[in-house]
Design a protein around this motif. Structure first.
Motif, mmCIF file in Angstrom:
data_model
loop_
_atom_site.group_PDB
_atom_site.id
_atom_site.type_symbol
_atom_site.label_atom_id
_atom_site.label_comp_id
_atom_site.label_asym_id
_atom_site.label_seq_id
_atom_site.Cartn_x
_atom_site.Cartn_y
_atom_site.Cartn_z
ATOM 1 N N UNK A 114 0.749 -1.347 0.104
ATOM 2 C CA UNK A 114 -0.103 -0.005 -0.113
ATOM 3 C C UNK A 114 0.943 1.122 0.065
ATOM 4 N N UNK A 115 2.011 1.212 0.881
ATOM 5 C CA UNK A 115 2.802 2.345 0.785
ATOM 6 C C UNK A 115 3.646 2.550 -0.503
ATOM 7 N N UNK A 116 3.909 1.580 -1.042
ATOM 8 C CA UNK A 116 4.524 1.747 -2.457
ATOM 9 C C UNK A 116 3.713 2.227 -3.442
ATOM 10 N N UNK A 117 2.352 1.724 -3.385
ATOM 11 C CA UNK A 117 1.449 2.165 -4.402
ATOM 12 C C UNK A 117 1.430 3.818 -4.132
ATOM 13 N N UNK A 118 1.261 4.287 -3.079
ATOM 14 C CA UNK A 118 1.117 5.464 -2.868
ATOM 15 C C UNK A 118 2.390 6.467 -3.128
ATOM 16 N N UNK A 119 3.700 5.758 -3.112
ATOM 17 C CA UNK A 119 4.672 6.708 -3.232
ATOM 18 C C UNK A 119 4.697 6.659 -4.842
ATOM 19 N N UNK A 120 4.880 5.374 -5.543
ATOM 20 C CA UNK A 120 4.809 5.515 -7.053
ATOM 21 C C UNK A 120 3.695 6.441 -7.635
ATOM 22 N N UNK A 121 2.458 6.204 -7.111
ATOM 23 C CA UNK A 121 1.503 6.980 -7.705
ATOM 24 C C UNK A 121 1.581 8.375 -7.524
ATOM 25 N N UNK A 122 1.878 8.823 -6.269
ATOM 26 C CA UNK A 122 2.021 10.302 -6.264
ATOM 27 C C UNK A 122 3.252 10.685 -6.565
ATOM 28 N N UNK A 123 4.391 10.186 -6.998
ATOM 29 C CA UNK A 123 5.570 10.092 -7.803
ATOM 30 C C UNK A 123 5.354 10.718 -9.274
ATOM 31 N N UNK A 124 4.292 9.608 -10.019
ATOM 32 C CA UNK A 124 3.941 9.713 -11.248
ATOM 33 C C UNK A 124 2.858 10.967 -11.290
ATOM 34 N N UNK A 125 1.992 11.320 -10.417
ATOM 35 C CA UNK A 125 1.215 12.123 -10.427
ATOM 36 C C UNK A 125 2.081 13.645 -10.548
ATOM 37 N N UNK A 126 2.858 13.617 -9.520
ATOM 38 C CA UNK A 126 3.761 14.903 -9.194
ATOM 39 C C UNK A 126 4.655 15.092 -10.631
ATOM 40 N N UNK A 127 5.069 14.118 -11.180
ATOM 41 C CA UNK A 127 5.826 14.377 -12.351
ATOM 42 C C UNK A 127 4.990 15.025 -13.593
ATOM 43 N N UNK A 128 3.918 14.535 -13.718
ATOM 44 C CA UNK A 128 3.140 15.250 -14.695
ATOM 45 C C UNK A 128 2.566 16.611 -14.310
ATOM 46 N N UNK A 129 2.156 16.824 -13.086
ATOM 47 C CA UNK A 129 1.787 18.270 -12.656
ATOM 48 C C UNK A 129 3.128 19.252 -12.726
ATOM 49 N N UNK A 130 4.039 18.715 -12.589
ATOM 50 C CA UNK A 130 5.359 19.525 -12.517
ATOM 51 C C UNK A 130 5.894 19.966 -14.144
#
Length: 133
Positions: A114-130
């Motif tokens: 679960x923590x891995x999903x959140x870390x990877x998902x937020x990293x992907x989302x952050x990369x897109x918005x950045x």
């Protein structure tokens, strides 16, 4: 400042976050996760449309928060978004999941999934918005 956000980027980032979860909880870690939480796929019920729809809305909300944090950081570009996404995922959300799972006496493997999903998902989302300012 919220009016300065690229809302299309936030929407796309939220959908990408959702897609990470789709792959994460099916092809990558679906069976171990179901076993760890005690879900039998043969008898699992529930309103899947409501579950998935609410998940998508919440991941779009998280992507909007990331976009705002990237904006507040003063840095721009995909690296800034990735950095903010990883900090939030690894240092805020994953520890919150870990704390809850510790008190619930859940196995570390569940916390890692679960923590891995959140870390990877937020990293992907952050990369897109950045990247997409």
């Amino acid at each position: 400042m919220l009016h300065d956000l690229n809302w299309l980027a936030v929407l796309v980032a939220g959908v990408a976050f959702f897609m990470v979860g789709s792959v994460w909880y099916s092809a990558l870690f679906g069976k171990p996760w179901q076993r760890l939480v005690g879900i039998d796929p043969e008898t699992a019920g529930g309103n899947l449309a409501a579950i998935f729809g609410t998940t998508l809305v919440l991941e779009i909300l998280a992507s909007g928060a990331l976009a705002h944090l990237v904006q507040l950081s003063g840095y721009e570009g995909w690296k800034a978004g990735l950095h903010v996404g990883l900090i939030v995922g690894l240092c805020c959300v994953a520890p919150a999941i870990a704390i809850n799972n510790l008190f619930q006496r859940r196995p570390f493997a569940l916390t890692a999934i679960d923590g891995g999903h959140m870390a990877v998902g937020l990293a992907v989302a952050g990369t897109i918005v950045g990247a997409w300012r």
